[in-house]
Design an enzyme around this catalytic site. Structure first.
Site, PDB file in Angstrom:
ATOM      1  N   LEU A 152      -2.319   1.448  -1.306  1.00 42.83           N
ATOM      2  CA  LEU A 152      -1.983   0.274  -2.118  1.00 42.83           C
ATOM      3  C   LEU A 152      -0.467   0.415  -1.829  1.00 42.83           C
ATOM      4  O   LEU A 152       0.275   1.410  -1.724  1.00 42.83           O
ATOM      5  CB  LEU A 152      -2.119   0.469  -3.446  1.00 42.83           C
ATOM      6  CG  LEU A 152      -3.624   0.523  -3.771  1.00 42.83           C
ATOM      7  CD1 LEU A 152      -3.561   0.385  -5.546  1.00 42.83           C
ATOM      8  CD2 LEU A 152      -4.486  -0.808  -3.469  1.00 42.83           C
ATOM      9  N   ASP A 153       0.241  -1.041  -1.663  1.00 40.06           N
ATOM     10  CA  ASP A 153       1.606  -1.228  -1.472  1.00 40.06           C
ATOM     11  C   ASP A 153       2.150  -0.361  -2.706  1.00 40.06           C
ATOM     12  O   ASP A 153       1.772  -0.306  -3.866  1.00 40.06           O
ATOM     13  CB  ASP A 153       1.891  -2.538  -1.626  1.00 40.06           C
ATOM     14  CG  ASP A 153       1.491  -3.167  -0.137  1.00 40.06           C
ATOM     15  OD1 ASP A 153       1.361  -2.500   0.775  1.00 40.06           O
ATOM     16  OD2 ASP A 153       1.374  -4.342  -0.368  1.00 40.06           O
ATOM     17  N   LYS A 154       3.549  -0.094  -2.586  1.00 40.66           N
ATOM     18  CA  LYS A 154       4.331   0.511  -3.788  1.00 40.66           C
ATOM     19  C   LYS A 154       4.056  -0.051  -4.926  1.00 40.66           C
ATOM     20  O   LYS A 154       3.917   0.394  -6.031  1.00 40.66           O
ATOM     21  CB  LYS A 154       5.638   0.677  -3.398  1.00 40.66           C
ATOM     22  CG  LYS A 154       6.530   1.247  -4.237  1.00 40.66           C
ATOM     23  CD  LYS A 154       8.096   1.385  -3.848  1.00 40.66           C
ATOM     24  CE  LYS A 154       8.938   1.618  -5.110  1.00 40.66           C
ATOM     25  NZ  LYS A 154      10.461   1.698  -4.694  1.00 40.66           N
ATOM     26  N   ARG A 257      -1.063 -10.415   0.321  1.00 44.37           N
ATOM     27  CA  ARG A 257       0.155 -11.177   0.497  1.00 44.37           C
ATOM     28  C   ARG A 257       0.542 -12.088   1.624  1.00 44.37           C
ATOM     29  O   ARG A 257       0.997 -13.250   1.270  1.00 44.37           O
ATOM     30  CB  ARG A 257       1.343  -9.971   0.209  1.00 44.37           C
ATOM     31  CG  ARG A 257       1.116  -9.112  -0.958  1.00 44.37           C
ATOM     32  CD  ARG A 257       2.106  -7.884  -0.827  1.00 44.37           C
ATOM     33  NE  ARG A 257       3.262  -8.061  -0.826  1.00 44.37           N
ATOM     34  CZ  ARG A 257       4.322  -7.026  -0.323  1.00 44.37           C
ATOM     35  NH1 ARG A 257       3.980  -5.848  -0.194  1.00 44.37           N
ATOM     36  NH2 ARG A 257       5.376  -7.572  -0.710  1.00 44.37           N
TER      37      ARG A 257
END
Length: 325
Positions: A152-154, A257
């Site tokens: 997962l993205d930060k 996104r």
């Protein structure tokens, strides 16, 4: 980790590892073989080691090897010298309070909070989920990437599955590749939702040629990238925003996104794809709320759900959107 990889620590200033090329890597490029046999390091780091004279072939006599594209043969042995750098020190255990929601002898499911980086990378060589997993389970050092099979993205919160055994890790990687691990997200996005409540976005994602920090929808006839597919279901919409359930059918970097921005609904708080904003949330409003798959060893159906974090709940209230049941 491969059985024929032997670690020898010579002292605090450097580490020497002796590696044997297994049958499965016969004919591979040397830089790729090194990256596989040194799973805590990237292929670019392997190329750096070669360029700095840190790799020696041991047969028939020891000599430095510099050519990254050289093809390796089964049974060849190499000595790799690792000097302390931020990257070479990254694969270290660090105690942290991880939110484990399920575990058995083969895997863990955990909730990753926003702000936690999953894997060491430039700018984040420590304090990552990988470091926490190594402290939580010392046996994780025997697994590539400490058992991490997806990311997962930060600044994305939510559920992740992590392997605890090599057998489970290999099975999970295969299941993810076969689209048998189902990941669903909740996103809060800009603008009133128009059109059908469900939209299928099938648009390839690749590196944005104008900004190397971003990804973008690309034309595969002219640019490099990979096919990507996301199902978007609008759960509620108001004058300035909408709540969307996003189901991944592929796992590209920044996929949700990018696809949301592509259709004109960038995520609230997403400074990379929507510009600076001040709406009471300092990260993209994206949460991995549901994870479902069949246990790769027992075949037991597993479904996990994670409630929205408080920052996204506050944004829903501020925007007049209904909280999902």
């Amino acid at each position: 980790m491969l059985d024929d990889t032997v670690d020898v620590v010579e002292g605090p200033e450097e580490e020497s590892r002796e590696l044997a090329i297994p049958t499965t890597l016969h004919g591979e490029r040397l830089d790729r073989a090194l990256a596989i046999l040194l799973p805590e390091f990237s292929r670019s780091f392997s190329q750096q080691l070669l360029s700095e004279g840190c790799v020696s072939s041991l047969l028939p006599e020891s000599h430095e090897v510099h050519k990254a594209s050289a093809r390796v043969r089964m049974g060849e042995r190499y000595r790799v010298t690792l000097r302390p750098t931020p990257q070479s020190q990254a694969f270290k255990p660090e105690a942290m309070d991880l939110d484990v929601v399920y575990q058995d002898e083969d895997l863990r499911v955990l909730h990753k909070p926003a702000g936690l980086v999953v894997h060491p990378a430039p700018g984040n060589w420590s304090g990552t989920l990988l470091n926490g997993l190594l402290a939580l389970d010392p046996q994780a050092v025997m697994l590539p990437r400490a058992g991490i099979v997806h990311r997962l993205d930060k600044d994305t919160s939510g559920l992740m599955v992590v392997a605890r055994t090599r057998r489970c890790m290999d099975a999970l990687v295969a299941m993810i590749g076969a689209r048998e691990v189902h990941r669903e997200y909740l996103a809060i996005a800009y603008r009133t939702w128009n059109g059908a409540k469900r939209r299928e976005v099938e648009a390839a994602v690749g590196r944005d040629p104008r900004n190397r920090l971003r990804m973008a929808v690309v034309d595969l006839h002219r640019q490099s990238g990979k096919e990507a597919h996301t199902t978007l279901d609008c759960l509620d919409t108001q004058d300035e925003s909408c709540l969307v359930q996003c189901t991944l059918h592929s796992g590209r970097t920044h996929q949700i996104r990018v696809h949301m921005a592509h259709i004109g609904h960038p995520l609230l708080g997403d400074s990379l794809y929507a510009g600076p904003m001040g709406l009471g949330i300092n990260r993209q409003a994206l949460h991995a709320f549901r994870l479902s798959f069949s246990h790769p060893i027992t075949a037991q159906p597993l479904v996990f759900e994670s409630p929205l974090p408080t920052d996204m709940v506050s944004v829903l209230a501020a925007m007049g959107l209904k909280r999902p049941a």
